[in-house]
Every structure is written in structure tokens, then in C-alpha cells.
Design a protein around this motif. Structure first.
Motif, PDB file in Angstrom:
ATOM      1  N   PHE A  83       0.825  -1.209   0.000  1.00 44.75           N
ATOM      2  CA  PHE A  83       0.000   0.000   0.000  1.00 44.75           C
ATOM      3  C   PHE A  83       0.861   1.262   0.000  1.00 44.75           C
ATOM      4  O   PHE A  83       0.522   2.258  -0.650  1.00 44.75           O
ATOM      5  CB  PHE A  83      -0.932  -0.003   1.210  1.00 44.75           C
ATOM      6  N   GLU A  84       1.978   1.215   0.723  1.00 49.67           N
ATOM      7  CA  GLU A  84       2.882   2.375   0.722  1.00 49.67           C
ATOM      8  C   GLU A  84       3.476   2.590  -0.666  1.00 49.67           C
ATOM      9  O   GLU A  84       3.601   3.729  -1.133  1.00 49.67           O
ATOM     10  CB  GLU A  84       3.992   2.155   1.751  1.00 49.67           C
ATOM     11  N   ALA A  85       3.838   1.493  -1.336  1.00 51.99           N
ATOM     12  CA  ALA A  85       4.380   1.598  -2.693  1.00 51.99           C
ATOM     13  C   ALA A  85       3.321   2.118  -3.662  1.00 51.99           C
ATOM     14  O   ALA A  85       3.612   2.933  -4.543  1.00 51.99           O
ATOM     15  CB  ALA A  85       4.905   0.246  -3.158  1.00 51.99           C
ATOM     16  N   VAL A  86       2.080   1.657  -3.513  1.00 52.14           N
ATOM     17  CA  VAL A  86       0.985   2.134  -4.364  1.00 52.14           C
ATOM     18  C   VAL A  86       0.775   3.636  -4.162  1.00 52.14           C
ATOM     19  O   VAL A  86       0.581   4.383  -5.126  1.00 52.14           O
ATOM     20  CB  VAL A  86      -0.314   1.360  -4.053  1.00 52.14           C
ATOM     21  N   GLU A  87       0.844   4.056  -2.921  1.00 51.69           N
ATOM     22  CA  GLU A  87       0.664   5.482  -2.622  1.00 51.69           C
ATOM     23  C   GLU A  87       1.766   6.324  -3.263  1.00 51.69           C
ATOM     24  O   GLU A  87       1.507   7.400  -3.818  1.00 51.69           O
ATOM     25  CB  GLU A  87       0.638   5.696  -1.105  1.00 51.69           C
ATOM     26  N   LYS A  88       2.998   5.834  -3.215  1.00 51.32           N
ATOM     27  CA  LYS A  88       4.106   6.568  -3.825  1.00 51.32           C
ATOM     28  C   LYS A  88       3.935   6.665  -5.339  1.00 51.32           C
ATOM     29  O   LYS A  88       4.166   7.712  -5.944  1.00 51.32           O
ATOM     30  CB  LYS A  88       5.435   5.893  -3.484  1.00 51.32           C
ATOM     31  N   VAL A  89       3.532   5.543  -5.959  1.00 51.02           N
ATOM     32  CA  VAL A  89       3.318   5.540  -7.406  1.00 51.02           C
ATOM     33  C   VAL A  89       2.180   6.484  -7.773  1.00 51.02           C
ATOM     34  O   VAL A  89       2.263   7.220  -8.767  1.00 51.02           O
ATOM     35  CB  VAL A  89       3.016   4.110  -7.899  1.00 51.02           C
ATOM     36  N   ALA A  90       1.119   6.476  -6.988  1.00 49.40           N
ATOM     37  CA  ALA A  90      -0.023   7.350  -7.261  1.00 49.40           C
ATOM     38  C   ALA A  90       0.386   8.817  -7.206  1.00 49.40           C
ATOM     39  O   ALA A  90      -0.057   9.630  -8.037  1.00 49.40           O
ATOM     40  CB  ALA A  90      -1.140   7.077  -6.259  1.00 49.40           C
TER      41      ALA A  90
ATOM     42  N   ASP B  39      -2.681   0.198 -16.285  1.00 53.84           N
ATOM     43  CA  ASP B  39      -2.137  -0.771 -15.339  1.00 53.84           C
ATOM     44  C   ASP B  39      -0.811  -0.250 -14.779  1.00 53.84           C
ATOM     45  O   ASP B  39       0.163  -0.097 -15.512  1.00 53.84           O
ATOM     46  CB  ASP B  39      -1.932  -2.119 -16.030  1.00 53.84           C
ATOM     47  N   TYR B  40      -0.783   0.000 -13.482  1.00 47.48           N
ATOM     48  CA  TYR B  40       0.420   0.533 -12.828  1.00 47.48           C
ATOM     49  C   TYR B  40       1.062  -0.513 -11.915  1.00 47.48           C
ATOM     50  O   TYR B  40       1.842  -0.157 -11.027  1.00 47.48           O
ATOM     51  CB  TYR B  40       0.061   1.787 -12.020  1.00 47.48           C
ATOM     52  N   THR B  41       0.747  -1.780 -12.150  1.00 51.87           N
ATOM     53  CA  THR B  41       1.301  -2.843 -11.319  1.00 51.87           C
ATOM     54  C   THR B  41       2.822  -2.872 -11.381  1.00 51.87           C
ATOM     55  O   THR B  41       3.502  -3.002 -10.357  1.00 51.87           O
ATOM     56  CB  THR B  41       0.732  -4.203 -11.759  1.00 51.87           C
ATOM     57  N   GLU B  42       3.382  -2.750 -12.591  1.00 57.95           N
ATOM     58  CA  GLU B  42       4.838  -2.820 -12.747  1.00 57.95           C
ATOM     59  C   GLU B  42       5.535  -1.646 -12.067  1.00 57.95           C
ATOM     60  O   GLU B  42       6.651  -1.785 -11.562  1.00 57.95           O
ATOM     61  CB  GLU B  42       5.206  -2.866 -14.232  1.00 57.95           C
ATOM     62  N   PHE B  43       4.878  -0.491 -12.031  1.00 60.48           N
ATOM     63  CA  PHE B  43       5.472   0.654 -11.352  1.00 60.48           C
ATOM     64  C   PHE B  43       5.564   0.391  -9.847  1.00 60.48           C
ATOM     65  O   PHE B  43       6.532   0.804  -9.194  1.00 60.48           O
ATOM     66  CB  PHE B  43       4.649   1.913 -11.620  1.00 60.48           C
ATOM     67  N   VAL B  44       4.560  -0.296  -9.313  1.00 62.78           N
ATOM     68  CA  VAL B  44       4.594  -0.648  -7.884  1.00 62.78           C
ATOM     69  C   VAL B  44       5.698  -1.658  -7.619  1.00 62.78           C
ATOM     70  O   VAL B  44       6.417  -1.563  -6.620  1.00 62.78           O
ATOM     71  CB  VAL B  44       3.220  -1.189  -7.436  1.00 62.78           C
ATOM     72  N   LEU B  45       5.855  -2.629  -8.527  1.00 66.06           N
ATOM     73  CA  LEU B  45       6.944  -3.607  -8.376  1.00 66.06           C
ATOM     74  C   LEU B  45       8.298  -2.916  -8.428  1.00 66.06           C
ATOM     75  O   LEU B  45       9.220  -3.279  -7.686  1.00 66.06           O
ATOM     76  CB  LEU B  45       6.847  -4.669  -9.474  1.00 66.06           C
TER      77      LEU B  45
ATOM     78  N   ALA C   7      11.112  -5.314  -9.827  1.00 62.62           N
ATOM     79  CA  ALA C   7      10.948  -5.318 -11.277  1.00 62.62           C
ATOM     80  C   ALA C   7      12.074  -6.114 -11.913  1.00 62.62           C
ATOM     81  O   ALA C   7      13.188  -6.197 -11.398  1.00 62.62           O
ATOM     82  CB  ALA C   7      10.942  -3.894 -11.822  1.00 62.62           C
ATOM     83  N   SER C   8      11.804  -6.713 -13.068  1.00 60.51           N
ATOM     84  CA  SER C   8      12.799  -7.484 -13.802  1.00 60.51           C
ATOM     85  C   SER C   8      12.706  -7.143 -15.275  1.00 60.51           C
ATOM     86  O   SER C   8      11.690  -6.647 -15.757  1.00 60.51           O
ATOM     87  CB  SER C   8      12.589  -8.989 -13.596  1.00 60.51           C
ATOM     88  N   GLU C   9      13.789  -7.425 -15.988  1.00 59.07           N
ATOM     89  CA  GLU C   9      13.836  -7.077 -17.403  1.00 59.07           C
ATOM     90  C   GLU C   9      12.831  -7.883 -18.226  1.00 59.07           C
ATOM     91  O   GLU C   9      12.314  -7.399 -19.231  1.00 59.07           O
ATOM     92  CB  GLU C   9      15.252  -7.302 -17.948  1.00 59.07           C
ATOM     93  N   ASP C  10      12.567  -9.112 -17.815  1.00 58.40           N
ATOM     94  CA  ASP C  10      11.665  -9.960 -18.589  1.00 58.40           C
ATOM     95  C   ASP C  10      10.251  -9.948 -18.024  1.00 58.40           C
ATOM     96  O   ASP C  10       9.501 -10.891 -18.172  1.00 58.40           O
ATOM     97  CB  ASP C  10      12.168 -11.397 -18.631  1.00 58.40           C
ATOM     98  N   ARG C  11       9.881  -8.874 -17.354  1.00 57.29           N
ATOM     99  CA  ARG C  11       8.553  -8.804 -16.763  1.00 57.29           C
ATOM    100  C   ARG C  11       7.480  -8.787 -17.857  1.00 57.29           C
ATOM    101  O   ARG C  11       7.649  -8.215 -18.920  1.00 57.29           O
ATOM    102  CB  ARG C  11       8.419  -7.559 -15.884  1.00 57.29           C
ATOM    103  N   ASN C  12       6.386  -9.450 -17.512  1.00 56.94           N
ATOM    104  CA  ASN C  12       5.220  -9.504 -18.397  1.00 56.94           C
ATOM    105  C   ASN C  12       5.542 -10.023 -19.792  1.00 56.94           C
ATOM    106  O   ASN C  12       4.874  -9.686 -20.757  1.00 56.94           O
ATOM    107  CB  ASN C  12       4.566  -8.112 -18.524  1.00 56.94           C
TER     108      ASN C  12
END
Length: 225
Positions: A128-135, A160-166, A172-177
């Protein structure tokens, strides 16, 4: 006055697209995010271990009750009425205690529920803290949770902001999604067409092309990095 009252709803409808564009929104998948967190996997393992331990204790109590009941049945003809009553009360008390223990562990807000909260709440707080920062960084007014109770019939990947939270969590990784590796392309050999028996040997039977010729040379499609 009537014209004014009629004009207000029309004005509101006209302003809706403008207001919608003024507010940026997005969504994240918190369940997917937590599965990427090592702390969540460790918490799940610890929770499963505790659950299995409690379950074994419940099963042991049930086996003890079953043993007492079978012993009572075997000795019932030899017991006096007061002895029967004492044995029955003992079995009933064991059953009540076992049921109470099972509810205390696996019931609503029981030990398992509290253990899950204890282990997962710190992880949820991190998300939730990471989501708040991304928002705040992306200036999002509203962030939906795709894994929540809200039913999302359609989601545009652009929101979709899931990767930004990761990324905020350092996961996050280079081969994400990226799609998984593709297997070799299989070519099905066409079946041999049987000859018509009415024409006998004069009619040439249609034969399938040799397997080596009918298969197209296929190369695995390279992945897009």
C-alpha cells in the motif's frame, strides 16, 4: 426558473467528459504483486506449517474420541448403568472440547485467521505504501485493486500501474510480463486417402506425401526482449 432547472442537468452532462479527463486513474493487481515478494512466500509457508500442525491436533482429538467410543461399545454389556453414564459423559465432554478447539483454531477470527493477519499485514502495508508513492508520482486521483472485491469487467493495460509498484518495491525485472518460450511448431501429416474398392486396382490410390516433404521447416519464433 424552469429553463434554469432544465439547463443545469444538461450542463452537468456536458461537463462529465471534461471532469473525467481531469482525473487520472489507474489500477494495480496487489495479489500478483505479493506473489512476487519473497516475504509473502515465506509467510505463506509459515502459515501452512501452523495450519498443518493445528489440523493434526484436531485429528488426534478425533481419534482419541473414536477410541473411547469403540472401547465403550465393546465393554457396554459389562457396565452398570452408573458406569455407562460416566463413560457417555466422558465421551460427550471430549467431543465438546474437540469441537470448541477446532472452532477456536479454524473458526471466524480464530487462531489461523489471526496468524494470517500477523504474517501478511506488514507485507500488505509495504504494498500500500508503494501504491501510494506511485499514485503521487503519476498524479493518480484514484487507484483500483484488480484483486479486490471490485468487479472489473474490462481493464485497459494503459492504466495498469502494477509494474510501477513492483519497481517501487525493487522487484521489477527485465523480462517482466513477457510471454513464455514457445515450443516447436508441429505439422500434422495428412492421413492417407483410402482407395475406392469399386474401381479395384485400375484406380490409382491417392497416397499422402512423405512425412519428410509434408512437414514445413519451422523455426521457433524469437522472443521479444
Amino acid at each position: 426558473m424552469k429553463r434554469l432547472l432544465f439547463a443545469l442537468p444538461v450542463l452537468w452532462l456536458a461537463l462529465l467528459p471534461v471532469l473525467a479527463r481531469a482525473q487520472k486513474f489507474g489500477y494495480v493487481d496487489t495479489e500478483f504483486i505479493m506473489t512476487k515478494m519473497p516475504a509473502y512466500a515465506q509467510a505463506q509457508q509459515e502459515l501452512n506449517t501452523a495450519s498443518q500442525t493445528w489440523q493434526k491436533e484436531v485429528e488426534a482429538q478425533k481419534k482419541d474420541i473414536d477410541r473411547l467410543y469403540r472401547t465403550y461399545q465393546a465393554e457396554e454389556v459389562l457396565l452398570t448403568e452408573p458406569m455407562k453414564k460416566k463413560r457417555q459423559d466422558e465421551i460427550l465432554k471430549k467431543e465438546q472440547d474437540a469441537k470448541a478447539y477446532q472452532n477456536r483454531v479454524f473458526g471466524y477470527e480464530g487462531l489461523l485467521f489471526k496468524k494470517r493477519q500477523e504474517l501478511t499485514k506488514p507485507i500488505q502495508d509495504q504494498v500500500f505504501e508503494a501504491v501510494e508513492k506511485v499514485a503521487k508520482k503519476k498524479q493518480l486521483a484514484i487507484v483500483f485493486d484488480k484483486a479486490g472485491d471490485l468487479t472489473m469487467l474490462y481493464t485497459n493495460p494503459a492504466h495498469d500501474y502494477t509494474e510501477f509498484v513492483l519497481e517501487e518495491l525493487g522487484l521489477a525485472s527485465e523480462d517482466r510480463n513477457q510471454p513464455g518460450p514457445k515450443g516447436a511448431v508441429k505439422t500434422v501429416t495428412p492421413p492417407q486417402t483410402p482407395a475406392d474398392p469399386e474401381f479395384g486396382d485400375d484406380a490409382p490410390a491417392t497416397k499422402a506425401a512423405p512425412a519428410s516433404k509434408s512437414k514445413a521447416t519451422s523455426k521457433p519464433t524469437p522472443r521479444n526482449n
